[in-house]
Scaffold this active site. Structure first.
Site, PDB file in Angstrom:
ATOM      1  N   ASP A  90       0.861  -1.180   0.000  1.00 45.02           N
ATOM      2  CA  ASP A  90       0.000   0.000   0.000  1.00 45.02           C
ATOM      3  C   ASP A  90       0.901   1.234   0.000  1.00 45.02           C
ATOM      4  OD1 ASP A  90      -2.064  -1.779   0.286  1.00 45.02           O
ATOM      5  OD2 ASP A  90      -2.831  -0.946   2.153  1.00 45.02           O
ATOM      6  N   HIS A 147       4.280  -7.523   0.353  1.00 44.73           N
ATOM      7  CA  HIS A 147       3.833  -8.819  -0.160  1.00 44.73           C
ATOM      8  C   HIS A 147       4.471  -9.122  -1.517  1.00 44.73           C
ATOM      9  CE1 HIS A 147       0.359  -9.492   2.761  1.00 44.73           C
ATOM     10  NE2 HIS A 147       0.865  -8.315   3.096  1.00 44.73           N
ATOM     11  N   SER A 254       9.025   2.895   4.793  1.00 48.79           N
ATOM     12  CA  SER A 254       9.843   3.642   3.864  1.00 48.79           C
ATOM     13  C   SER A 254       9.447   3.352   2.437  1.00 48.79           C
ATOM     14  CB  SER A 254      11.317   3.313   4.106  1.00 48.79           C
ATOM     15  OG  SER A 254      12.138   4.008   3.214  1.00 48.79           O
TER      16      SER A 254
END
Length: 322
Positions: A90, A147, A254
């Protein structure tokens, strides 16, 4: 003037000390104070706690527990088309495009070296010359687990010590070789789309970088490059991860950089700098598929895009320009 001052602070401030202090504080159990800090953070950054497995902020014993909170399975469906690679995190896309021989775009008018990013490993760099890259920034409001874009077999991991510059619009425009200077963990995978590198880049106040197969990689920060290798395929000791499976996480987050081999994938056309990303949505499509799948990211609500951009320092703040 203000931008010059902010940039000077990046060189003056004791970034390692600040990062250690932040990591120490984020791991402490402080009862009501922890809950207060989390509640203020949620309100300020507009964190959507309805997506979390535990939406009640009182259920988190430390700030770190909150920061790496798992999401409910159904809120990030994974595109199941075998020809589609999905977004690993995300966040917001900082830059994306073609690797021009040995150059990767950092910001408009600023490039950095592929070999430098890979700690001088020219053999690994050869795998990705003239390939494709995507740089994804995770803002404070985001889910901070990373992921897999596709099925992969882990072959190599390299820890590269480095600086801890903030990763934002100002530093990207003014700090040469930013991502090749910061601390990072390079993960190389064999995939059905050729070799893929997924690189977790540290920054100021990033307390730790972890992977699911090795646990915490940093800290400790010993100042030396470390390298690990794993066997291929189904050999004993191999590490196989599935598309959409968690591979790592940031405790205070980050940037993730993905590298793909030349001629293997095409990035989804709708994606551009500052596109908002959600895990599981289409990122790229195999070049070897005969029928191009419907690989268009689902539209996001305007308020979600606005909140993501508000939380992202990649968006240029015109008010700072004097």
């Amino acid at each position: 003037m203000l931008n010059s001052f902010k940039l000077s602070l990046q060189y003056i401030l004791p970034k390692l000390w600040l990062t250690r202090l932040a990591g120490w504080g984020a791991s402490k159990r402080a009862g009501w104070l922890t809950k207060l800090v989390i509640d203020l953070f949620v309100k300020y950054y507009k964190v959507d706690m309805k997506e979390a497995q535990k939406p009640d902020t009182a259920s988190y014993r430390t700030f770190n527990e909150f920061f790496v909170r798992p999401l409910r399975d159904e809120v990030r469906p994974i595109d199941t088309d075998p020809n589609v690679l999905v977004m690993p995190a995300d966040g917001v896309i900082s830059q994306l495009g073609k690797i021009e021989e040995n150059k990767i775009l950092q910001a408009k008018g600023h490039n950095y070296s592929l070999e430098a990013l890979l700690a001088g490993n020219y053999l690994m760099a050869d795998l990705f010359r003239n390939g494709t890259f995507v740089t994804t920034y995770l803002s404070p409001r985001d889910y901070h687990r990373v992921h897999m874009p596709c099925n992969g077999i882990l072959r190599e991991m390299i820890y590269v010590p480095g600086d801890l510059f903030s990763v934002n619009h100002l530093t990207a425009q003014n700090v040469p070789n930013l991502f090749a200077r910061n601390e990072r963990v390079i993960c190389l995978f064999d995939t059905e789309f050729g070799p893929m590198a997924q690189i977790l880049v540290g920054a100021t106040i990033v307390g730790s970088i972890e992977t699911v197969w090795a646990g915490t990689i940093t800290p400790p920060r010993e100042g030396i490059i470390k390298r690990w290798t794993w066997p291929a395929g189904e050999n004993d000791g191999s590490v196989a991860l599935l598309k959409g499976q968690e591979m790592g996480r940031f405790k205070l987050g980050s940037t993730v950089i993905n590298l793909f081999a030349p001629g293997k994938v095409n990035l989804v056309e709708q994606l551009e700098s500052l596109s908002v990303t959600k895990i599981g949505q289409p990122l790229a499509v195999s070049t070897e598929t005969f029928v191009t799948p419907d690989a268009e990211p689902a539209p996001l609500p305007a308020e979600e895009i606005e909140a993501e951009h508000d939380a992202s320092p990649l968006v240029d703040d015109k008010k700072d320009q004097v």
